[in-house]
Design a protein around this motif. Structure first.
Motif, PDB file in Angstrom:
ATOM      1  N   ASN A 167       3.655  -1.415   3.233  1.00  0.00           N
ATOM      2  CA  ASN A 167       3.446  -0.136   2.559  1.00  0.00           C
ATOM      3  C   ASN A 167       4.744   0.397   1.979  1.00  0.00           C
ATOM      4  N   GLY A 220       0.823  -1.203   0.000  1.00  0.00           N
ATOM      5  CA  GLY A 220       0.000   0.000   0.000  1.00  0.00           C
ATOM      6  C   GLY A 220       0.856   1.250   0.000  1.00  0.00           C
ATOM      7  N   ALA A 262       0.890   4.212   2.679  1.00  0.00           N
ATOM      8  CA  ALA A 262       1.466   4.619   3.962  1.00  0.00           C
ATOM      9  C   ALA A 262       0.428   4.395   5.052  1.00  0.00           C
ATOM     10  N   PRO A 263       0.885   4.207   6.289  1.00  0.00           N
ATOM     11  CA  PRO A 263      -0.092   4.037   7.369  1.00  0.00           C
ATOM     12  C   PRO A 263      -0.958   5.274   7.538  1.00  0.00           C
ATOM     13  N   GLY A 264      -2.205   5.054   7.949  1.00  0.00           N
ATOM     14  CA  GLY A 264      -3.104   6.150   8.315  1.00  0.00           C
ATOM     15  C   GLY A 264      -3.184   6.223   9.838  1.00  0.00           C
ATOM     16  N   HIS A 277      -6.202   1.589  -5.102  1.00  0.00           N
ATOM     17  CA  HIS A 277      -6.069   1.491  -3.644  1.00  0.00           C
ATOM     18  C   HIS A 277      -7.469   1.347  -3.038  1.00  0.00           C
ATOM     19  N   PRO A 319      -0.487  -2.703   9.621  1.00  0.00           N
ATOM     20  CA  PRO A 319      -0.929  -2.156   8.339  1.00  0.00           C
ATOM     21  C   PRO A 319      -2.398  -2.474   8.052  1.00  0.00           C
ATOM     22  N   PHE A 320      -3.042  -1.567   7.354  1.00  0.00           N
ATOM     23  CA  PHE A 320      -4.397  -1.794   6.833  1.00  0.00           C
ATOM     24  C   PHE A 320      -5.353  -2.360   7.894  1.00  0.00           C
ATOM     25  N   ALA A 379      -9.967   1.284   5.006  1.00  0.00           N
ATOM     26  CA  ALA A 379      -9.376   0.724   3.779  1.00  0.00           C
ATOM     27  C   ALA A 379      -8.912  -0.708   4.039  1.00  0.00           C
ATOM     28  N   GLU A 434      -3.622   2.820  11.676  1.00  0.00           N
ATOM     29  CA  GLU A 434      -2.404   2.008  11.572  1.00  0.00           C
ATOM     30  C   GLU A 434      -1.313   2.578  12.482  1.00  0.00           C
TER      31      GLU A 434
HETATM   32  N1  URA Z   1      -3.605   2.887   3.534  1.00  0.00           N
HETATM   33  C1  URA Z   1      -2.409   2.407   3.188  1.00  0.00           C
HETATM   34  O1  URA Z   1      -1.906   2.658   2.104  1.00  0.00           O
HETATM   35  N2  URA Z   1      -1.783   1.639   4.055  1.00  0.00           N
HETATM   36  C2  URA Z   1      -2.282   1.318   5.236  1.00  0.00           C
HETATM   37  O2  URA Z   1      -1.638   0.590   5.968  1.00  0.00           O
HETATM   38  C3  URA Z   1      -3.550   1.819   5.552  1.00  0.00           C
HETATM   39  C4  URA Z   1      -4.193   2.609   4.691  1.00  0.00           C
END
Ligand code: URA
Length: 252
Positions: free
Chosen positions: A138, A98, A100-102, A218, A111-112, A116, A105
């Motif tokens: 990510n 992915g 990046a962490p939000g 995404h 992650p994720f 999402a 996360e």
């Molecule tokens: N979106 C991302 O791209 N990565 C994540 O870990 C969470 C949301």
């Protein structure tokens, strides 16, 4: 959390063109580690993947995760709550990358796991797989403030983690979730809408045959732009992946 020093070069680096900086980074790391996204030397192109697997991938991934937790290479080290190294099966045949962490996360260090992530879980389940079967990570290991786009220097700083993780796992297929992952891994600036839908070659190593990389939208984009058409596009991409893995392709 480690005390992270703000990199004084950031202001200068931010002006640099992403592609130029990325090319430079790839050339340098290629030189020093032998890892590159480029054409193989034909004689060695069909070596089996086991020949290149060194050490235990689980141990390697744990070491990489620890390094990511201690990392202060870019400014995000000073703003994160937790770094998010990635998680999953160290022997996964399929890796999702992915952006990046939000916020969720960052809170959990996984992650994720936000909205999402819930959609990604559904996609993985629809493919007939479990989250534990795959590896999820990510382009960046730390959350950009306010979920802004990753900056070129952040991508460059974090690339060694992604490359080390992919090299440890050696998946057969990588799914790049969204434009940032696709552009970073493929060194392409084409819109994700043009890249998705077909496999692209991804080279771990010049001595090895390429692995397959499938770019797709995404899950967060899908949530923001939900339509039957977009959902169908992602699902078509994932069915191609399932078929390539030799697994039963769901009918729907
Ligand atoms: N979106 C991302 O791209 N990565 C994540 O870990 C969470 C949301």
């Amino acid at each position: 959390m480690p005390v992270c020093r703000i990199n004084i070069k950031i202001g200068i680096m931010a002006k640099r063109d992403l592609k130029q900086a990325f090319d430079q980074h790839v050339e340098l790391t290629d030189y020093f580690t032998g890892f590159a996204v480029k054409r193989p030397k034909s004689a060695a192109a069909s070596l089996p993947q086991e020949d290149h697997q060194t050490g235990d991938s689980q141990t390697q991934l744990a070491e990489i995760a620890q390094q990511a937790k201690d990392c202060c290479k870019c400014g995000l080290g000073g703003t994160r709550k937790n770094s998010v190294p990635g998680e999953g099966n160290p022997h996964a045949r399929l890796v999702f990358v992915g952006e990046a962490p939000g916020a969720d996360e960052d809170e959990q260090g996984r992650p994720f796991v936000g909205r999402a992530g819930q959609l990604l879980d559904k996609i993985i389940a629809a493919m007939g797989l479990k989250r534990q079967d795959v590896f999820i990570c990510n382009v960046l290991r730390c959350r950009p403030p306010d979920n802004r786009d990753p900056k070129p220097e952040e991508i460059i700083s974090c690339m060694p983690f992604l490359k080390a993780q992919l090299s440890a796992i050696r998946p057969e297929i990588i799914v790049a979730l969204g434009a940032h992952a696709a552009h970073t891994l493929l060194k392409s600036e084409k819109p994700i809408g043009q890249l998705r839908g077909t496999f692209h070659d991804f080279y771990f190593d010049e001595n090895e045959a390429p692995k397959k990389l499938m770019p797709t939208y995404h899950p967060a984009y899908l949530l923001r732009n939900y339509s039957d058409e977009n959902r169908r596009r992602v699902w078509e991409d994932m069915k191609v992946v399932v078929a390539e893995l030799g697994l039963p392709v769901p009918k729907k």
